[in-house]
Design an enzyme around this catalytic site. Structure first.
Site, PDB file in Angstrom:
ATOM      1  CG  HIS A  63     -16.337 -28.454 -35.208  1.00 11.06           C
ATOM      2  ND1 HIS A  63     -16.963 -29.639 -34.870  1.00 11.06           N
ATOM      3  CD2 HIS A  63     -17.042 -27.950 -36.259  1.00 11.06           C
ATOM      4  CE1 HIS A  63     -17.970 -29.841 -35.696  1.00 11.06           C
ATOM      5  NE2 HIS A  63     -18.060 -28.831 -36.540  1.00 11.06           N
ATOM      6  CG  HIS A  65     -19.228 -25.507 -37.809  1.00  7.75           C
ATOM      7  ND1 HIS A  65     -18.662 -26.390 -38.698  1.00  7.75           N
ATOM      8  CD2 HIS A  65     -18.847 -24.272 -38.229  1.00  7.75           C
ATOM      9  CE1 HIS A  65     -17.984 -25.727 -39.621  1.00  7.75           C
ATOM     10  NE2 HIS A  65     -18.078 -24.436 -39.354  1.00  7.75           N
ATOM     11  CG  ASP A  67     -24.004 -28.789 -36.102  1.00  7.69           C
ATOM     12  OD1 ASP A  67     -23.092 -27.935 -36.157  1.00  7.69           O
ATOM     13  OD2 ASP A  67     -24.024 -29.770 -36.859  1.00  7.69           O
ATOM     14  CG  HIS A  68     -20.628 -30.128 -33.591  1.00  7.15           C
ATOM     15  ND1 HIS A  68     -20.388 -31.474 -33.562  1.00  7.15           N
ATOM     16  CD2 HIS A  68     -21.099 -29.854 -34.838  1.00  7.15           C
ATOM     17  CE1 HIS A  68     -20.680 -32.000 -34.742  1.00  7.15           C
ATOM     18  NE2 HIS A  68     -21.116 -31.042 -35.532  1.00  7.15           N
ATOM     19  CG  HIS A 141     -15.273 -29.646 -40.224  1.00  6.78           C
ATOM     20  ND1 HIS A 141     -16.114 -30.241 -41.146  1.00  6.78           N
ATOM     21  CD2 HIS A 141     -16.092 -28.885 -39.426  1.00  6.78           C
ATOM     22  CE1 HIS A 141     -17.355 -29.857 -40.902  1.00  6.78           C
ATOM     23  NE2 HIS A 141     -17.363 -29.035 -39.876  1.00  6.78           N
ATOM     24  CG  ASP A 208     -19.146 -31.875 -37.943  1.00  8.50           C
ATOM     25  OD1 ASP A 208     -19.801 -32.902 -37.681  1.00  8.50           O
ATOM     26  OD2 ASP A 208     -19.651 -30.764 -38.113  1.00  8.50           O
ATOM     27  CG  HIS A 266     -23.267 -34.731 -37.519  1.00  5.52           C
ATOM     28  ND1 HIS A 266     -22.997 -34.309 -38.804  1.00  5.52           N
ATOM     29  CD2 HIS A 266     -23.151 -33.630 -36.748  1.00  5.52           C
ATOM     30  CE1 HIS A 266     -22.707 -33.020 -38.794  1.00  5.52           C
ATOM     31  NE2 HIS A 266     -22.803 -32.584 -37.562  1.00  5.52           N
TER      32      HIS A 266
HETATM   33 ZN   LIG Z   1     -19.083 -28.725 -38.453  1.00  6.55          ZN
END
Ligand SMILES: [Zn+2]
Length: 309
Positions: A63, A65, A67-68, A141, A208, A266
């Site tokens: 996804h 976000h 941090d990914h 999520h 997530d 994570h």
């Molecule tokens: Zn996320």
């Protein structure tokens, strides 16, 4: 001997810490190297692993976000800078296509690498690879998120003493295993008579998400399950609210799904001592348990024991 292992680039959720880079994972699986969820700093972390951009064959993003995915611009530009000669497939949730387009062209560069952009737009979407099937399952999520699993089909391992008893050698062995039977001197020999099942291996990547059906679908009988455990049970209510898992939940999923090696990662920066994740998970999971650290390498466990016929 083919090599199948996970190399951890980073293990922090949301923000990196002094000890943890943003998320990022490399899966080496025979001739393929898959990069999952490259957060910021993934390119530099890779320098420490002995795996180069030229080795990458596929990128999977769960996804969008930060941090990914904030490592994507650097990784994508690096593919061109290094003149990677083969195409690199990229998978991500189709709903985030606009984010991907921006990250791909975040700054000016001379693009020579060929990206095969193959977004995921359906729960259960499957991509056939030479090494098996890559399957995406929808997770729960705040934005559209897909987890992935790699499933190698079961194969067959010929038994040399049985083959020689029937006088089967050379290319005929491959034909017998592939077709299922072979006529030898007027007698039909079946595959079951000369081989045992070679169980396929499974790798699952769950990031997530709150607990949902997709988590279980991905984890089922995984030899190696990489799963987020952002929180501990003390924050279970918060975890559910923001769409994340606790270490206890992740461990229970692993037990109920027949997972062999469970890798937790994570982590929220609120927890200073990673042993707390191990302690909590251990109460619910008896198999091989790994609390991820940056730059560790975790082998996919050896195949499950073969069964006759
Ligand atoms: Zn996320």
């Amino acid at each position: 001997m083919s090599m199948r292992e996970l190399v951890v680039l980073g293990t922090a959720s949301q923000t990196p810490t002094r000890y943890r880079n943003h998320n990022g994972y490399l899966l080496r699986w025979d001739d393929e190297v898959l990069l999952f969820d490259p957060g910021e700093g993934s390119q530099r972390q890779m320098l420490h692993t002995g795996i180069s951009a030229t080795d990458l064959t596929r990128i999977c993003v769960t996804h969008f976000h930060g941090d990914h995915c904030l490592g994507l611009p650097g990784m994508i530009q690096r593919l061109s800078l290094d003149r990677v000669p083969h195409p690199v497939a990229v998978h991500f949730p189709a709903a985030g296509a606009e984010y991907f387009a921006r990250l791909r062209h975040a700054s000016s560069f001379y693009e020579t690498a060929e990206l095969r952009v193959e977004p995921i737009d359906a729960d259960g979407q499957r991509i056939t690879l030479g090494l098996g099937t890559l399957e995406a399952r929808r997770l729960r999520h705040p934005i559209e998120t897909y987890g992935y699993r790699l499933v190698e089909p079961d194969g067959f391992r010929a038994l040399p003493e049985k083959l020689s008893a029937y006088g089967i050698t050379g290319p005929a062995v491959g034909e017998l295993l592939r077709v299922g039977h072979l006529d030898v001197d007027g007698r039909r020999v079946t595959r079951d008579e000369v081989s045992v099942t070679r169980p396929g291996q499974r790798f699952a990547f769950v990031m997530d998400t709150a607990l949902c059906d997709g988590v279980y679908a991905l984890a089922e009988l995984a030899d190696l399950l990489v799963i987020e455990s952002t929180f501990l049970e003390s924050e279970a209510a918060l975890a559910a609210e923001v769409g994340h898992l606790t270490a206890a939940q992740a461990a229970r999923v692993a037990t109920e799904s027949g997972v062999r090696t469970l890798l937790l990662t994570h982590f929220s920066q609120r927890y200073a001592d990673p042993r707390r994740f191990a302690d909590e998970a251990r109460e619910h999971f008896a198999g091989e348990l790994v609390v991820a650290e940056d730059l560790m390498t975790v082998p996919v466990p050896p195949r499950r024991v073969a069964s006759a016929g």
